[in-house]
Design a protein around this motif. Structure first.
Motif, short mmCIF file in Angstrom:
data_model
loop_
_atom_site.label_atom_id
_atom_site.label_comp_id
_atom_site.label_asym_id
_atom_site.label_seq_id
_atom_site.Cartn_x
_atom_site.Cartn_y
_atom_site.Cartn_z
N GLY A 1 123.11 61.29 37.55
CA GLY A 1 124.08 61.32 36.47
C GLY A 1 123.99 62.57 35.60
O GLY A 1 124.99 63.23 35.33
N SER B 1 117.34 56.16 38.04
CA SER B 1 118.44 55.34 38.55
C SER B 1 118.15 54.82 39.94
O SER B 1 118.51 53.70 40.29
CB SER B 1 119.73 56.15 38.58
N GLN C 1 124.45 53.27 35.61
CA GLN C 1 124.56 54.43 34.72
C GLN C 1 126.02 54.79 34.48
O GLN C 1 126.41 55.12 33.37
CB GLN C 1 123.82 55.62 35.35
N ASP D 1 120.70 50.93 32.90
CA ASP D 1 120.55 52.37 33.12
C ASP D 1 121.35 53.10 32.04
O ASP D 1 122.57 53.01 32.01
CB ASP D 1 121.09 52.71 34.51
MG MG Z 1 120.16 58.28 36.35
#
Ligand code: MG
Ligand code: ATP
Ligand code: ATP
Ligand code: MG
Lengths: 268, 216, 296, 296
Positions: free
Chosen positions: C159, D63, D104, D181
């Motif tokens: 991310g 994650s 996430q 997350d």
């Molecule tokens: Mg992550």
């Protein structure tokens, strides 16, 4: 991702971009022309020896290029099933030595050695074409592809082609993330359609609209960084070298030879 | 669904060329029409590119039977993109499919023709019956089913005309085998008609601008 | 600078300093197709060399505003003038050269097959040669600390890595105005400090104006010249961070909380029973002040 | 609790307290299809009633670990045991009932046609009746302050609203373990405090264990019982927030920065020239301490 047996285009792209072998440095034109030659050859000949030789060469090239053979073999599943299930209907009652017969309500279906051979031939042809296509995809950088596409296709067609290719990644990622979301809260596609059918009708529609809207956004994001339909203008495609020309000539020769040796090969 | 998932080497060169040439001629006409109606069509191109991607993505999820039965989405392409862009879209879909081995390169010509029949029939019915059937769901469903049915007939016609290299069955025997496929395909067509109906109704509710018609 | 409160009933857009104004959002409204109000009669401007922070509740219209700045969305009412070009009148063919936008969802922004291709995309479209574009891209990736990702596929990033790459993609183009939507969300503290430094540096070195939409009010306090509080799709109040963030009622009305630094200071004064006379907004200021207060 | 440093060369997974262990990640590795290493011989556990924070640089593997916890990813090596069920041995048919995961990227999590449908999806799969599921969903939406979004389409929400809804979708299922997350990224300070309170409340009221991956180290300091520093796909060190966040070298090695509160305190001590004797990690503690230091 979605299934083991469906080519994973992220992985294909990754291979193509990370590649640094002779095959990825070769001119994309060479590979493109070779593809045409390969398709012509397998259309023209049904000689198992020729086919096996071709297949062996292509497999060898794949191995030398360091492609993930295990994955490729998993991806064979669909083409193999396509051939077997459709041709499977048509191999009965071929001439040749009968192996066994079935009697279905008066119809007598006989399987002969020629019938078996037929299915093998068609299967091998299919695998040659599939393997070479994947080889082409997995050794050619996207920039070259887009340049090839914009040379080969007239305008709106090349734009549709290139954008569609980009959107494909999004749509597949969207589908994958939807599956992930459904599974992580105890759903399963079949199970959930059964128990919450009404909801799933909406889910389908929504996934469609959502991927469309994301496609729209990405297209706008491209415009926001100067995209105006000519994605490939910056790439020059390398020309085939001498060796590559040699290979192409050999390919053409093979086609002519096959024509000459087996005049009926193509059914003319 | 009607789509020949035959791999390369199934048709003879003659027939490969015949179908390719006819298909290219159709694409040529589509391009010519598209160029004549100038003006801003970036949005249409985005739509076309998107339905290509979506249809191709759905192509991948198939039931491995009789040459790969799967949802097809060409009628949806027709409804969203129209027959002219639709012609280009089916070409691209078939090229992409061939690239990953779901159908041969040589058979693209034949497949484009089959899909074109689906696109044109579905489009004509969808637009033509606008007054008679105002409900989007039924209209799209009927158009889809009709399109797929005609596509199926086209597929049989093409296979019967070209024959499969090496197959020596009599036309009657081939037809018997093919009718099995048609039966399965029509079953799938019903599912697809429902699905297309749902999608079109949904789009009509929240993004009528994609459909190109105002809310009924 | 004093706090300007905007009357929600009646908005005026006065050109504060027409000569230096790069962005002028002139009472623009945007209604989404489903009827949701994105922004409503919003007036907003950005001067040359200025860093403006948009702060506001979830759903207050920050992203909607940002997406208007490079013509991604078009106001349904009112106008937006970027560097003299009116968006409503369609004089916006190459708005993208002026304003670089980093989206809140970074994956919307990544479309090329590899990270390097993606970052090079903008510079190439600006007409740079392949080598120059490559250099620009590598520099931008280095600046955000993501140069080792150059060969990866955008789909194969974490991310925060996606966020870094999408920022690099805009940096590489050196637009005159950068609009960043939640630039530091998903970033670890080190990378987020890197981005913060970059924003400041870009202003110093290239005179780039920056608009950021952020929930990290401490970040806004540190880098913004001016803070605009957004509420219900309009600018509710604006002023220097020092003024805005010390106006407890205003912040509460906007549905926010004061930055940590401010709260620490206020709590401290409260506990000691002294009146908060100064207005520290960065950690350094706070620490110095606390130290002074102690040794007094 | 003392800091446990993990030797990157050789990892041991010792069951800390087998009776209370709800999650036991046993030297698990995950290699992504492109060869990227997501996690590498990671050992990690979560006890009953515990709130564990995973902190680490971008791309360190947080994650990836979280997606393993409910079987979305399967370790390529090693094993994960959730509540006695081994993931590697495939005893994981209804892992989703045990562990609720908030992704996430919240838009990955929303798929149903309306927000309400989406939040009801989990409860319905748990076998609740339609009415009960509806009630559960409304309650969850109320808890995160998003009940007025119930009728909206998930893709027509702002970034923060999506996050709230995706948290509600998991809350409504009341799993025994929640893995979140970046739960507060994209959230404004008020909503983020709401989510923080919820996490604490869920532990109190229902004995739910919580794993959060976050870059907001102040948040981690406030709510976590234990902090695990993740580096290069493995747990690099773990301990109580007070210990971990005051170990400047450790934090730097993990590529992070100390939380603001900690830095303010350390800077203050440094400026005054006193040795930092206490270890405040929340703002309240810091303020009390500063006040005491001043009046001493
Ligand atoms: Mg992550
Ligand atoms: N694509 C969309 N379609 C319809 N409504 C939308 C869309 N995007 C946002 N909205 C609505 O418009 C309003 C403003 O949204 P916007 O995304 O601008 O908020 P924001 O300030 O960026 O919030 P956040 O901090 O949560 O990102 C919200 O009420 C939201 O629900
Ligand atoms: N789908 C994927 N395919 C390939 N590699 C991936 C994928 N997702 C993550 N990675 C890689 O795995 C590593 C760990 O990623 P992960 O997403 O777990 O990091 P993270 O700690 O969550 O980071 P962030 O804080 O940025 O979210 C990274 O190097 C990343 O590039
Ligand atoms: Mg936003």
């Amino acid at each position: 991702m979605i299934s083991e047996h469906i080519p994973d285009i992220d992985l294909i792209t990754n291979c193509a971009e990370q590649q640094d072998t002779v095959f990825s440095r070769a001119s994309p034109w060479t590979k493109f022309l070779l593809l045409i030659i390969v398709v012509l050859l397998i259309t023209l000949t049904s000689n198992l020896v020729v086919l096996t030789a071709m297949y062996a060469i292509i497999l060898l090239a794949c191995v030398m290029a360091g492609l993930p053979m295990r994955k490729i073999i998993a991806w064979y599943a669909m083409p193999v099933i396509f051939v077997i299930s459709l041709v499977g209907l048509m191999i009965w009652n071929q001439p040749g030595n009968p192996l066994f017969s079935l009697d279905i309500g008066g119809f007598v279906l006989t399987l002969t050695d020629q019938g078996i051979l037929l299915i093998f031939t068609l299967l091998e042809k299919a695998l040659i074409s599939v393997t070479f296509s994947l080889f082409f995809l997995m050794t050619t950088k996207y920039a070259y592809f887009s340049a090839l596409v914009s040379r080969l296709f007239p305008t709106p067609l090349d734009q549709i082609f290139l954008l569609a290719y980009r959107f494909l990644f999004l749509t597949l990622a969207m589908a994958a993330s939807m599956l992930k979301a459904v599974r992580s809260r105890g759903g399963g596609i079949i199970h959930s359609i059964r128990t919450q059918g009404g909801l799933f009708a909406g889910v389908f529609g929504l996934v469609f609209v959502r991927s469309f809207e994301q496609a729209e956004r990405v297209e706008k994001a491209m415009t926001a960084r100067g995209y105006n339909g000519t994605y490939a203008a910056h790439t020059t495609i390398p020309k085939p070298g001498i060796a590559e020309c040699g290979i192409l000539c050999a390919g053409c020769l093979a086609i002519i030879l096959i024509f000459w040796m087996v005049p009926h090969a193509g059914g003319w | 669904m009607a789509h020949i998932h035959l791999e390369d080497g199934s048709f003879t060169l003659t027939w490969v060329l015949v179908w390719w040439i006819i298909a290219l001629a159709c694409i040529g006409i589509a391009l010519w029409v598209l160029r004549r109606e100038k003006g801003k069509n970036q949005k249409k191109i985005t739509i076309a590119a998107f339905v290509t991607a979506a249809a191709f993505a759905l192509f991948q999820i198939n039931i491995p039977l009789f040459g790969g039965v799967h949802l097809n989405l060409t009628p949806l392409v027709a409804i969203l993109a129209g027959p002219v862009l639709g012609a280009l879209v089916v070409l691209v879909i078939n090229i992409l499919s061939a690239a990953i081995g779901h159908g041969g390169w040589g058979l693209i010509g034949a497949n484009v023709l089959i899909n074109l029949v689906e696109v044109v029939v579905a489009y004509l019915i969808f637009r033509g019956s606008r007054k008679i059937i105002p409900d989007l769901f039924s209209r799209a469903g009927i158009a889809t089913f009709a399109g797929l049915f005609c596509g199926n007939l086209m597929m049989v016609a093409i296979i019967m005309a070209s024959g499969i290299q090496g197959v020596t069955q009599t036309p009657g025997q081939v037809l018997a085998g093919l009718s099995l496929i048609i039966a399965v395909n029509m079953g799938i067509a019903i599912v697809e008609a429902l699905l297309t109906g749902l999608i079109v109704r949904y789009i009509g509710n929240i993004r009528p601008d994609i459909l190109g018609e105002s809310k009924p | 600078m004093t706090i300007m409160r905007h009357d929600p009933q009646h908005q005026h857009c006065n050109h504060s300093d027409p000569g230096r104004e790069l962005i002028h959002v002139d009472c623009a409204s945007h209604v989404y197709p489903d009827g949701s109000i994105g922004i409503h009669e919003m007036c907003f401007h950005v001067l040359k060399d200025e860093i403006v922070a948009l702060c506001g509740q979830n759903g207050s219209g920050k992203s909607t505003l940002i997406e208007h700045l490079n013509g991604l969305l078009v106001p349904s009412d009112g106008d937006i003038v970027i560097n003299g070009m009116s968006v409503a009148r369609g004089e916006r063919a190459d708005l993208w050269k002026e304003v670089g936008v980093v989206f809140q969802r970074s994956e919307d922004q990544l479309f090329a097959p590899t990270v390097l291709d993606d970052v090079m995309f903008g510079p190439l479209n600006l007409g740079m040669s392949k080598e120059d574009a490559h250099d620009a891209a590598i520099k931008a990736l280095e600046a955000v600390g993501a140069v080792d990702l150059a060969k990866k596929l955008p789909n194969y990033l974490s991310g925060g890595q996606k966020r870094l790459v999408s920022i690099a993609g805009i940096l590489a183009m050196k637009p005159r105005i950068m609009a960043l939507d939640e630039p530091t969300s998903d970033l670890d503290p080190v990378h987020s400090a890197m981005v913060e430094r970059l924003i400041l540096e870009f202003r110093e070195r290239f005179g780039i104006s920056v608009v950021i939409a952020t929930h990290d009010l401490d970040l806004a306090a540190r880098i913004a010249d001016r803070v605009c509080l957004v509420k219900n799709g309009a600018v509710y109040a604006e002023g220097s961070p020092r003024e805005i963030f010390y106006d407890t009622d205003l912040i509460r009305d906007a549905g926010l909380k004061q930055p940590d630094t401010v709260m620490t200071y206020l709590d401290y004064c409260h506990q000691r029973g002294v009146a908060p006379e100064d207005r520290p907004i960065t950690r350094a200021e706070l620490v110095t002040l606390l130290e002074r207060l102690t040794t007094q």
